[in-house]
Design a protein around this motif. Structure first.
Motif, PDB file in Angstrom:
ATOM      1  N   SER A  59      -7.044  -4.797 -13.757  1.00 15.71           N
ATOM      2  CA  SER A  59      -8.489  -4.644 -13.569  1.00 15.71           C
ATOM      3  C   SER A  59      -9.130  -3.703 -14.581  1.00 15.71           C
ATOM      4  CB  SER A  59      -8.780  -4.140 -12.154  1.00 15.71           C
ATOM      5  OG  SER A  59      -8.332  -2.802 -12.013  1.00 15.71           O
ATOM      6  N   GLY A  60      -8.323  -2.898 -15.272  1.00 14.31           N
ATOM      7  CA  GLY A  60      -8.880  -1.945 -16.224  1.00 14.31           C
ATOM      8  C   GLY A  60      -9.497  -0.730 -15.568  1.00 14.31           C
ATOM      9  N   ARG A  61      -9.145  -0.481 -14.303  1.00 14.68           N
ATOM     10  CA  ARG A  61      -9.670   0.688 -13.583  1.00 14.68           C
ATOM     11  C   ARG A  61      -8.568   1.724 -13.421  1.00 14.68           C
ATOM     12  NH1 ARG A  61     -12.466  -1.706  -8.328  1.00 14.68           N
ATOM     13  NH2 ARG A  61     -10.274  -1.772  -7.842  1.00 14.68           N
ATOM     14  N   ASP A  62      -8.966   2.953 -13.139  1.00 21.11           N
ATOM     15  CA  ASP A  62      -8.015   4.045 -12.937  1.00 21.11           C
ATOM     16  C   ASP A  62      -7.922   4.355 -11.450  1.00 21.11           C
ATOM     17  OD1 ASP A  62      -7.675   4.255 -15.679  1.00 21.11           O
ATOM     18  OD2 ASP A  62      -9.280   5.719 -15.885  1.00 21.11           O
ATOM     19  N   PHE A  63      -6.691   4.644 -11.010  1.00 19.54           N
ATOM     20  CA  PHE A  63      -6.437   4.965  -9.607  1.00 19.54           C
ATOM     21  C   PHE A  63      -5.670   6.273  -9.519  1.00 19.54           C
ATOM     22  CE2 PHE A  63      -6.778   0.341  -9.825  1.00 19.54           C
ATOM     23  CZ  PHE A  63      -7.741   0.115  -8.862  1.00 19.54           C
ATOM     24  N   GLY A  64      -5.616   6.832  -8.318  1.00 18.91           N
ATOM     25  CA  GLY A  64      -4.925   8.100  -8.133  1.00 18.91           C
ATOM     26  C   GLY A  64      -4.236   8.191  -6.796  1.00 18.91           C
ATOM     27  N   LEU A  65      -3.317   9.145  -6.716  1.00 16.41           N
ATOM     28  CA  LEU A  65      -2.564   9.435  -5.494  1.00 16.41           C
ATOM     29  C   LEU A  65      -2.670  10.921  -5.220  1.00 16.41           C
ATOM     30  CD1 LEU A  65      -0.312   8.815  -3.293  1.00 16.41           C
ATOM     31  CD2 LEU A  65       1.329   9.351  -5.102  1.00 16.41           C
ATOM     32  N   ARG A  66      -3.055  11.263  -4.010  1.00 18.13           N
ATOM     33  CA  ARG A  66      -3.095  12.663  -3.572  1.00 18.13           C
ATOM     34  C   ARG A  66      -2.159  12.804  -2.391  1.00 18.13           C
ATOM     35  NH1 ARG A  66      -5.065  16.976  -4.992  1.00 18.13           N
ATOM     36  NH2 ARG A  66      -5.450  18.709  -3.608  1.00 18.13           N
ATOM     37  N   SER A  72       2.006  15.510   6.054  1.00 19.96           N
ATOM     38  CA  SER A  72       2.816  14.300   5.823  1.00 19.96           C
ATOM     39  C   SER A  72       1.911  13.082   5.639  1.00 19.96           C
ATOM     40  CB  SER A  72       3.806  14.074   6.962  1.00 19.96           C
ATOM     41  OG  SER A  72       4.757  15.091   6.998  1.00 19.96           O
ATOM     42  N   THR A  73       0.947  13.245   4.736  1.00 20.15           N
ATOM     43  CA  THR A  73      -0.063  12.218   4.506  1.00 20.15           C
ATOM     44  C   THR A  73      -0.268  12.040   3.004  1.00 20.15           C
ATOM     45  OG1 THR A  73      -1.178  12.909   6.532  1.00 20.15           O
ATOM     46  CG2 THR A  73      -2.455  11.554   5.024  1.00 20.15           C
ATOM     47  N   TYR A  74      -0.548  10.804   2.608  1.00 21.54           N
ATOM     48  CA  TYR A  74      -0.954  10.581   1.220  1.00 21.54           C
ATOM     49  C   TYR A  74      -2.225   9.732   1.200  1.00 21.54           C
ATOM     50  CZ  TYR A  74       1.506   6.052   1.533  1.00 21.54           C
ATOM     51  OH  TYR A  74       1.937   4.807   1.903  1.00 21.54           O
ATOM     52  N   TYR A  75      -2.990   9.911   0.125  1.00 20.47           N
ATOM     53  CA  TYR A  75      -4.285   9.263  -0.030  1.00 20.47           C
ATOM     54  C   TYR A  75      -4.307   8.495  -1.353  1.00 20.47           C
ATOM     55  CZ  TYR A  75      -5.375  12.927   3.344  1.00 20.47           C
ATOM     56  OH  TYR A  75      -5.358  13.755   4.428  1.00 20.47           O
ATOM     57  N   LEU A  76      -4.791   7.273  -1.320  1.00 20.57           N
ATOM     58  CA  LEU A  76      -4.960   6.465  -2.522  1.00 20.57           C
ATOM     59  C   LEU A  76      -6.445   6.464  -2.888  1.00 20.57           C
ATOM     60  CD1 LEU A  76      -2.637   3.467  -1.587  1.00 20.57           C
ATOM     61  CD2 LEU A  76      -2.090   5.471  -2.963  1.00 20.57           C
ATOM     62  N   GLN A  77      -6.738   6.707  -4.172  1.00 20.53           N
ATOM     63  CA  GLN A  77      -8.116   6.856  -4.612  1.00 20.53           C
ATOM     64  C   GLN A  77      -8.386   5.980  -5.818  1.00 20.53           C
ATOM     65  OE1 GLN A  77      -8.259  11.056  -5.434  1.00 20.53           O
ATOM     66  NE2 GLN A  77      -8.370  11.627  -3.285  1.00 20.53           N
ATOM     67  N   GLN A  78      -9.671   5.745  -6.062  1.00 20.21           N
ATOM     68  CA  GLN A  78     -10.088   4.995  -7.244  1.00 20.21           C
ATOM     69  C   GLN A  78     -11.191   5.776  -7.935  1.00 20.21           C
ATOM     70  OE1 GLN A  78     -11.190   1.306  -5.429  1.00 20.21           O
ATOM     71  NE2 GLN A  78     -13.334   1.884  -5.197  1.00 20.21           N
ATOM     72  N   LEU A  79     -11.251   5.625  -9.244  1.00 24.28           N
ATOM     73  CA  LEU A  79     -12.251   6.323 -10.049  1.00 24.28           C
ATOM     74  C   LEU A  79     -13.388   5.371 -10.371  1.00 24.28           C
ATOM     75  CD1 LEU A  79     -12.940   8.947 -11.597  1.00 24.28           C
ATOM     76  CD2 LEU A  79     -11.767   7.959 -13.572  1.00 24.28           C
ATOM     77  N   PRO A  93      -4.346   0.664   2.340  1.00 19.26           N
ATOM     78  CA  PRO A  93      -5.174   1.650   3.034  1.00 19.26           C
ATOM     79  C   PRO A  93      -5.407   2.891   2.175  1.00 19.26           C
ATOM     80  CG  PRO A  93      -2.938   1.747   3.857  1.00 19.26           C
ATOM     81  CD  PRO A  93      -2.993   0.596   2.891  1.00 19.26           C
ATOM     82  N   TYR A  94      -6.532   3.536   2.413  1.00 22.80           N
ATOM     83  CA  TYR A  94      -6.865   4.760   1.698  1.00 22.80           C
ATOM     84  C   TYR A  94      -5.938   5.895   2.126  1.00 22.80           C
ATOM     85  CZ  TYR A  94      -9.274   9.255   1.311  1.00 22.80           C
ATOM     86  OH  TYR A  94      -9.562  10.583   1.102  1.00 22.80           O
ATOM     87  N   GLN A  95      -5.714   6.039   3.429  1.00 22.45           N
ATOM     88  CA  GLN A  95      -4.933   7.158   3.970  1.00 22.45           C
ATOM     89  C   GLN A  95      -3.753   6.625   4.769  1.00 22.45           C
ATOM     90  OE1 GLN A  95      -7.224   9.710   6.526  1.00 22.45           O
ATOM     91  NE2 GLN A  95      -5.439  10.786   7.293  1.00 22.45           N
ATOM     92  N   THR A  96      -2.587   7.247   4.566  1.00 24.25           N
ATOM     93  CA  THR A  96      -1.402   6.900   5.334  1.00 24.25           C
ATOM     94  C   THR A  96      -0.727   8.182   5.780  1.00 24.25           C
ATOM     95  OG1 THR A  96      -1.070   4.889   4.037  1.00 24.25           O
ATOM     96  CG2 THR A  96       0.806   5.682   5.329  1.00 24.25           C
ATOM     97  N   GLN A  97      -0.558   8.313   7.095  1.00 24.54           N
ATOM     98  CA  GLN A  97       0.130   9.476   7.657  1.00 24.54           C
ATOM     99  C   GLN A  97       1.450   9.014   8.245  1.00 24.54           C
ATOM    100  OE1 GLN A  97      -2.035  11.679  10.616  1.00 24.54           O
ATOM    101  NE2 GLN A  97      -0.653  13.412  10.453  1.00 24.54           N
TER     102      GLN A  97
END
Length: 194
Positions: A59-66, A72-79, A93-97
């Protein structure tokens, strides 16, 4: 000759032996919830990050992981043009615990990230007070791991393991190498390229 009804000792012992074998098979086939949950969560994270990496390339977009180790949770993000936003992709999903009893440790990896003798301390190049208005809007925190549209991935390692167990013996590891490859390592498994 009397006609007695009952079972012989041999028949009773045979039934007891068959029951013991059946119980043993059933007990060992039952999952160890925490160990299996750690495996499931690690595989799920690994697959999601691979999809996110492919989506960044396509897609040519940037994504991130926090990652938040304490929760005990991680978050997926998009710029996007407004900054980092929660991920909006179908089936991701955006958030996974993680379930109770499953913990994680997170570390940035790679030789560049482990360099302790830097010429400068990382800090902001801008006047912090100049951007105080933006912080009041409750901006999403920046991700720790970046999946760039150019195919680059921040090297990292996430160990997912049952709480209270030794990490080396029971942790599933999701590792992103400096070449952008994301691998899943079983407990005790080492990648020779790391």
């Amino acid at each position: 000759m009397s006609n007695k009804k009952g079972f012989t000792l041999l028949e009773v012992l045979l039934v007891v032996a068959l029951l013991a074998v059946t119980v043993t098979v059933v007990v060992f086939s039952l999952p160890n919830n925490q160990r299996d949950e750690a495996n499931i969560q690690a595989r799920s994270l690994w697959l999601r990050l691979q999809l996110l990496n492919e989506e960044a390339l396509l897609s040519g977009r940037d994504f991130g992981l926090r990652v938040d180790e304490e929760k005990s949770t991680y978050y997926l993000q998009q710029l996007d043009v407004e900054g980092w936003k929660p991920l909006v992709l179908e089936r991701l999903p955006y958030q996974t615990q993680f379930a109770t009893g499953v913990a994680m440790t997170f570390s940035l990896g790679g030789s560049v990230w482990q360099d302790q003798q830097r010429l400068f301390n990382p800090s902001s190049l801008f006047d912090e007070e100049m951007f105080a208005q933006l912080e009041q809007k409750k901006i999403l925190p920046q991700p720790q791991v970046f999946f760039m549209s150019s195919g680059e991935v921040t090297p990292f390692s996430i160990a997912i393991y049952p709480s209270g167990s030794e990490i080396e013996q029971s942790a599933w590891q999701v590792v992103a190498k400096e070449n952008g490859q994301i691998v899943l390592l079983a407990p005790g498994e080492q990648d020779e390229a790391l």
